[in-house]
Design a protein around this motif. Structure first.
Motif, PDB file in Angstrom:
ATOM      1  N   ASN A   1      11.229  38.918  54.832  1.00  0.00           N
ATOM      2  CA  ASN A   1      12.347  38.379  54.074  1.00  0.00           C
ATOM      3  C   ASN A   1      12.657  39.306  52.900  1.00  0.00           C
ATOM      4  O   ASN A   1      11.740  39.784  52.223  1.00  0.00           O
ATOM      5  N   GLY A   2      13.940  39.560  52.692  1.00  0.00           N
ATOM      6  CA  GLY A   2      14.340  40.408  51.575  1.00  0.00           C
ATOM      7  C   GLY A   2      15.490  41.314  51.943  1.00  0.00           C
ATOM      8  O   GLY A   2      16.015  41.265  53.061  1.00  0.00           O
ATOM      9  N   GLN A   3      15.883  42.142  50.985  1.00  0.00           N
ATOM     10  CA  GLN A   3      17.005  43.058  51.188  1.00  0.00           C
ATOM     11  C   GLN A   3      16.572  44.497  50.940  1.00  0.00           C
ATOM     12  O   GLN A   3      15.810  44.792  50.021  1.00  0.00           O
ATOM     13  N   LYS A   4      17.072  45.381  51.760  1.00  0.00           N
ATOM     14  CA  LYS A   4      16.930  46.821  51.578  1.00  0.00           C
ATOM     15  C   LYS A   4      18.330  47.417  51.440  1.00  0.00           C
ATOM     16  O   LYS A   4      19.322  46.814  51.867  1.00  0.00           O
ATOM     17  N   THR A   5      18.395  48.612  50.864  1.00  0.00           N
ATOM     18  CA  THR A   5      19.699  49.238  50.703  1.00  0.00           C
ATOM     19  C   THR A   5      19.602  50.750  50.867  1.00  0.00           C
ATOM     20  O   THR A   5      18.508  51.312  50.909  1.00  0.00           O
TER      21      THR A   5
ATOM     22  N   LEU B   1      20.377  46.331  54.427  1.00  0.00           N
ATOM     23  CA  LEU B   1      19.619  45.593  55.439  1.00  0.00           C
ATOM     24  C   LEU B   1      19.232  44.237  54.863  1.00  0.00           C
ATOM     25  O   LEU B   1      18.706  44.162  53.753  1.00  0.00           O
ATOM     26  N   TYR B   2      19.480  43.183  55.617  1.00  0.00           N
ATOM     27  CA  TYR B   2      19.135  41.832  55.188  1.00  0.00           C
ATOM     28  C   TYR B   2      18.145  41.231  56.195  1.00  0.00           C
ATOM     29  O   TYR B   2      18.458  41.099  57.379  1.00  0.00           O
ATOM     30  N   PHE B   3      16.961  40.882  55.704  1.00  0.00           N
ATOM     31  CA  PHE B   3      15.927  40.278  56.535  1.00  0.00           C
ATOM     32  C   PHE B   3      15.818  38.797  56.196  1.00  0.00           C
ATOM     33  O   PHE B   3      15.556  38.434  55.043  1.00  0.00           O
ATOM     34  N   THR B   4      16.048  37.959  57.196  1.00  0.00           N
ATOM     35  CA  THR B   4      15.957  36.516  57.008  1.00  0.00           C
ATOM     36  C   THR B   4      15.033  35.942  58.071  1.00  0.00           C
ATOM     37  O   THR B   4      15.395  35.828  59.243  1.00  0.00           O
TER      38      THR B   4
END
Length: 380
Positions: free
Chosen positions: A152-156, A211-214
């Motif tokens: 879970n989280g965001q990357k850029t 990038l969005y991890f859910t």
């Protein structure tokens, strides 16, 4: 000055140069391959290079590569950059492949390294909205659950994620301790449920992504290397990343320089070629000297790495990255000035070189970070 190369290396460089002249030597060809510059990577052209065996030059022979060294890799990168080949996915692919080669499981190595030779692409993700230069501050987390890991989280700023088979993800697996502890790397197929790849509009075209991890589930065998040892694994790959970026920008700087020299020889004002005026002639001389210094530095560091592949060269690799990227930006800016209004016109291509080189002093560790690393190696 002419570069002193073995017969094999000279033939290698000449073959790449001829390929680039034939396949992407004109602006019309490059526009057709990139959609007018919107897409920095063309898979069809990339596939032709795979068939020639060039993409696997740095890959071990057991996976179908040639098992060559840093010197050959830098020559390939420099010459393709000079030739304006739209293979923007290659750099992140090789950076990722090297990590799998060092730390991956046998299955991961086979999948990725054989894929590189065949022309498939890979991406690597470290940066986050709150963790750029300070990579250790990342917060994207991976938790053990149901026999695997949930992300879970965001990357850029993840280059080429939208065209890659996998993303080499660095996430936090154990909270607490120092910020460099408790990080782990994962192999994430880009089609995994729970992962959203969203492009970021830039002046360089469609290249980087959020990038969005859910609740993105990964099996246990997605771990690359050792759990909680991700920081050490990242540090082990910095030589390669910096050398790749240095070589690319040296080639781009050479192209900007040659295009500028060609223009000032032909463009006439006040009854004579503008290159004959001392103000421009001296600037050309300075750039030529700096290019030669950068080339000698890059070649020397590559030779040192080939002579001792297991050793890290933080000072030397950072120097190469700093010198080549800053010089590329300088040369393209000078080219823009000397071309005058034509430098601003897309017809001449200098504006594209400027866009490529300006960002090079930011990605892969900013110039400020490179200077800081170099300073620390002197005990400062």
């Amino acid at each position: 000055m002419p570069r002193v190369l073995s017969d094999e290396r000279r033939d290698f460089v000449q073959a790449i140069a001829e390929f680039c002249r034939r396949e992407c030597g004109t602006k019309q060809q490059r526009d057709e391959l990139t959609g007018g510059g919107e897409h920095p990577h063309n898979q069809e052209l990339y596939g032709k290079m795979a068939e020639l065996g060039w993409l696997g030059a740095y890959i071990p022979e057991e996976y179908g590569g040639a098992g060559l060294g840093m010197t050959e890799l830098c020559l390939f990168l420099e010459e393709t950059a000079y030739g304006r080949a739209p293979i923007g996915g290659f750099a992140t692919t090789i950076i990722s492949a090297a990590a799998y080669a060092k730390f991956g499981s046998p299955e991961q190595k086979r999948t990725v390294l054989e894929g590189v030779v065949a022309g498939r692409l890979e991406a690597v993700s470290m940066s986050e909205p709150g963790a750029g230069s300070d990579v250790g501050a990342l917060t994207c987390k991976a938790e053990r659950r149901d026999g695997g890991w949930v992300i879970n989280g965001q990357k850029t700023w993840c280059s080429n994620a939208h065209i890659s088979d996998h993303i080499l993800l660095t996430a936090r697996t154990t909270p607490g301790g120092t910020k460099h502890e408790g990080l782990t790397q994962f192999m994430v197929p880009t089609g995994t449920p729970g992962l959203e790849i969203r492009g970021i509009d830039t002046m360089g075209g469609r290249e980087v992504n959020d990038l969005y991890f859910t609740d993105c589930f990964l099996p246990e065998d997605a771990v690359v290397g050792t759990v909680d040892q991700g920081w050490k694994q990242l540090m082990a790959g910095l030589n390669l990343e910096r050398m790749i970026l240095a070589a690319l920008m040296l080639g781009t700087a050479r192209r900007a320089f040659d295009d500028t020299v060609g223009y000032v020889k032909e463009r006439e004002q006040f009854g004579r070629p503008i290159g004959s005026f001392q103000a421009l002639r001296h600037r050309i001389a300075d750039m030529a000297t700096e290019l030669e210094c950068a080339r000698l530095l890059l070649d020397d560091v590559a030779r040192q790495i080939d002579a001792d592949p297991e050793r890290t060269f933080p000072r030397e690799a950072s120097m190469a990255k700093l010198k080549c990227t800053e010089l590329a930006k300088h040369v393209s800016l000078e080219g823009m000035q000397m071309l005058g209004g034509y430098g601003y016109a897309t017809e001449y291509g200098m504006e594209a070189l400027l866009r490529e080189t300006v960002v090079s002093t930011v990605y892969g560790g900013t110039s400020e970070i490179q200077r800081d690393i170099i300073g620390k190696t002197y005990g400062l």
